[in-house]
Design a protein around this motif. Structure first.
Motif, PDB file in Angstrom:
ATOM      1  N   HIS A 162       0.842  -1.210   0.000  1.00  0.00           N
ATOM      2  CA  HIS A 162       0.000   0.000   0.000  1.00  0.00           C
ATOM      3  C   HIS A 162       0.874   1.255   0.000  1.00  0.00           C
ATOM      4  CE1 HIS A 162      -2.793   3.073   1.538  1.00  0.00           C
ATOM      5  NE2 HIS A 162      -3.766   2.289   1.113  1.00  0.00           N
ATOM      6  N   VAL A 163       1.934   1.223   0.818  1.00  0.00           N
ATOM      7  CA  VAL A 163       2.846   2.362   0.925  1.00  0.00           C
ATOM      8  C   VAL A 163       3.584   2.601  -0.393  1.00  0.00           C
ATOM      9  CG1 VAL A 163       4.911   3.238   2.104  1.00  0.00           C
ATOM     10  CG2 VAL A 163       3.091   2.145   3.425  1.00  0.00           C
ATOM     11  N   VAL A 164       4.010   1.517  -1.051  1.00  0.00           N
ATOM     12  CA  VAL A 164       4.679   1.642  -2.349  1.00  0.00           C
ATOM     13  C   VAL A 164       3.759   2.337  -3.359  1.00  0.00           C
ATOM     14  CG1 VAL A 164       5.628   0.359  -4.320  1.00  0.00           C
ATOM     15  CG2 VAL A 164       6.199  -0.334  -1.986  1.00  0.00           C
ATOM     16  N   LEU A 165       2.500   1.919  -3.402  1.00  0.00           N
ATOM     17  CA  LEU A 165       1.536   2.536  -4.324  1.00  0.00           C
ATOM     18  C   LEU A 165       1.276   3.992  -3.949  1.00  0.00           C
ATOM     19  CD1 LEU A 165      -0.896  -0.491  -4.721  1.00  0.00           C
ATOM     20  CD2 LEU A 165       0.597   0.447  -6.488  1.00  0.00           C
ATOM     21  N   GLU A 166       1.286   4.295  -2.659  1.00  0.00           N
ATOM     22  CA  GLU A 166       1.127   5.686  -2.202  1.00  0.00           C
ATOM     23  C   GLU A 166       2.286   6.538  -2.716  1.00  0.00           C
ATOM     24  OE1 GLU A 166      -1.237   8.521  -0.361  1.00  0.00           O
ATOM     25  OE2 GLU A 166      -1.682   6.393  -0.674  1.00  0.00           O
ATOM     26  N   GLY A 167       3.482   5.934  -2.725  1.00  0.00           N
ATOM     27  CA  GLY A 167       4.663   6.630  -3.246  1.00  0.00           C
ATOM     28  C   GLY A 167       4.574   6.907  -4.730  1.00  0.00           C
ATOM     29  N   MET A 168       3.884   6.016  -5.459  1.00  0.00           N
ATOM     30  CA  MET A 168       3.686   6.233  -6.902  1.00  0.00           C
ATOM     31  C   MET A 168       2.640   7.317  -7.154  1.00  0.00           C
ATOM     32  SD  MET A 168       3.735   2.300  -8.224  1.00  0.00           S
ATOM     33  CE  MET A 168       3.259   2.726  -9.908  1.00  0.00           C
ATOM     34  N   LYS A 169       1.706   7.427  -6.259  1.00  0.00           N
ATOM     35  CA  LYS A 169       0.626   8.425  -6.402  1.00  0.00           C
ATOM     36  C   LYS A 169       1.128   9.837  -6.075  1.00  0.00           C
ATOM     37  CE  LYS A 169      -2.858   8.262  -3.380  1.00  0.00           C
ATOM     38  NZ  LYS A 169      -3.997   7.643  -2.676  1.00  0.00           N
ATOM     39  N   ALA A 170       2.091   9.913  -5.154  1.00  0.00           N
ATOM     40  CA  ALA A 170       2.539  11.208  -4.632  1.00  0.00           C
ATOM     41  C   ALA A 170       3.035  12.198  -5.696  1.00  0.00           C
ATOM     42  CB  ALA A 170       3.600  10.994  -3.558  1.00  0.00           C
ATOM     43  N   PRO A 171       3.834  11.772  -6.707  1.00  0.00           N
ATOM     44  CA  PRO A 171       4.284  12.746  -7.711  1.00  0.00           C
ATOM     45  C   PRO A 171       3.121  13.396  -8.477  1.00  0.00           C
ATOM     46  CG  PRO A 171       5.559  10.713  -7.879  1.00  0.00           C
ATOM     47  CD  PRO A 171       4.442  10.434  -6.929  1.00  0.00           C
ATOM     48  N   LEU A 172       2.054  12.625  -8.690  1.00  0.00           N
ATOM     49  CA  LEU A 172       0.901  13.199  -9.403  1.00  0.00           C
ATOM     50  C   LEU A 172       0.175  14.213  -8.517  1.00  0.00           C
ATOM     51  CD1 LEU A 172      -0.442   9.999 -11.208  1.00  0.00           C
ATOM     52  CD2 LEU A 172       0.882  11.883 -12.188  1.00  0.00           C
ATOM     53  N   LEU A 173       0.054  13.898  -7.236  1.00  0.00           N
ATOM     54  CA  LEU A 173      -0.570  14.853  -6.320  1.00  0.00           C
ATOM     55  C   LEU A 173       0.310  16.096  -6.167  1.00  0.00           C
ATOM     56  CD1 LEU A 173      -1.863  12.377  -3.571  1.00  0.00           C
ATOM     57  CD2 LEU A 173      -3.176  13.456  -5.402  1.00  0.00           C
ATOM     58  N   ALA A 174       1.615  15.879  -6.115  1.00  0.00           N
ATOM     59  CA  ALA A 174       2.546  17.012  -5.991  1.00  0.00           C
ATOM     60  C   ALA A 174       2.463  17.939  -7.199  1.00  0.00           C
ATOM     61  CB  ALA A 174       3.970  16.497  -5.811  1.00  0.00           C
TER      62      ALA A 174
END
Length: 339
Positions: A162-174
């Motif tokens: 879950h954390v790995v996928l959150e890390g992939m999502k973060a650049p798009l949110l940023a």
């Protein structure tokens, strides 16, 4: 267009939301026999289309179109089946409803039964998020599915995954200042950073240390990062990626009315003969997680792919890994079921 479309009509999803005029894109290989018992379902993984599954299909292989009728349904959100990029307003882009693995498999079941009249499936096989779908098929339809073979895929998204996928999502949110109201401004260019984040997870430390990217035609780490990770992710629609990340983060074969979150019970309910094949060096769908799952499935064999290709041991790139998977599938298909 090398695939077909199965129209599902207006679909009520697990969330209670309605996805209007939903559809599954799928491709078939081989012919359905008269008894309709030569069926293999092979769902796609995160970001993949059916064509990316074809490395495991071929004459003389376990998934031989001369012997089996192989159905490859595309994951919802992947850009071919109903997705943020191809759904008209008001459910387009960031407004696409949340879709679960359970939803995907339920709709695939409709394809298999309504379109083809199939009652028994010889095997459900898949890599990564395709692997989760194979577990889900076994748990959702235990009397229909005779064998499952997930490789580099887990039966639920464990916390670290879950954390790995959150890390992939973060650049798009940023890219939109973590302002979810601006998500529709995202472009494929914003996917470049997502590829960079995933580069550290897709392959093992040993893969990079031994510079195996050179065997793929890249002279340097920089070229490999750009030529594989950036390039492949920038071809994806950012809204499709966010939708698939949500599907991935919320994947759990027990998160439905049949099991009410009892994960162990969902695993114990799988009647299929199972061959569970983690990558031995997979960093986020770990062999340890798969081993826990395999122990609870009554008829499971735990057979790790001993490889330094990490998660990508199941990607169809490394010949030795491919042979291992194919050999295991041949063994599994040769086993009789308790009918």
């Amino acid at each position: 267009m090398d695939y077909e479309i199965f129209d599902l009509g207006d679909v009520t999803l697990q969330s209670g939301m309605t996805l209007p005029s939903a559809f599954l894109a799928y491709k078939t290989y081989g012919r359905l026999n008269a008894k309709k018992d030569n069926v293999i379902v092979y769902p796609t993984a995160f970001g993949d289309w059916h064509v990316q599954n074809e490395w495991l299909i071929g004459n003389g292989m376990a998934l031989d179109p001369q012997n089996y009728f192989i159905i490859v349904p595309n994951l919802l959100g992947n850009g071919l089946s109903s997705s943020p990029s191809n759904t008209p307003p008001p459910f387009d882009r960031a407004n696409f409803p949340q879709v679960t693995i359970y939803d995907n498999v339920k709709l695939q079941h409709r394809l298999v039964t309504e379109k083809f009249g199939i009652e028994k499936i010889a095997l459900v096989v898949g890599w990564s998020m395709g692997g989760i779908q194979s577990f889900q098929w076994g748990a959702s339809y235990p009397d229909m599915v005779e064998r499952i073979a997930p490789f580099a895929g887990v039966a639920k998204t464990w916390p670290q995954t879950h954390v790995v996928l959150e890390g992939m999502k973060a650049p798009l949110l940023a890219a939109v200042g973590f302002d979810s109201s601006k998500l529709n401004q995202l472009t494929s260019e914003d996917m470049r950073a997502v590829g960079r984040v995933y580069a550290g997870w897709g392959l093992s430390q040993a893969f990079y240390r031994e510079e195996l990217y050179r065997s793929m035609g890249f002279d340097s780490l920089t070229d490999f990062m750009a030529g594989v990770w950036e390039d492949s992710f920038m071809k994806m629609d950012p809204h499709n990626v966010l939708a698939m990340i949500w599907t991935g983060q919320n994947a759990d074969i027990s998160a439905n009315p049949a099991y009410n979150g009892d994960f162990d019970e969902a695993l114990r309910s799988i009647k299929a003969l199972a061959c569970v094949m983690p990558g031995s060096t997979d960093l986020f769908c770990t062999a340890e997680d798969n081993e826990y799952e395999a122990k609870l499935i009554p008829n499971a064999v735990f057979s790790p792919i001993e490889s330094i290709w990490g998660h990508f041991a199941g990607r169809g790139i490394n010949r030795v890994d491919n042979q291992f998977i194919d050999d295991n599938l041949k063994r599994l298909l040769a086993l009789g079921t308790n009918e």
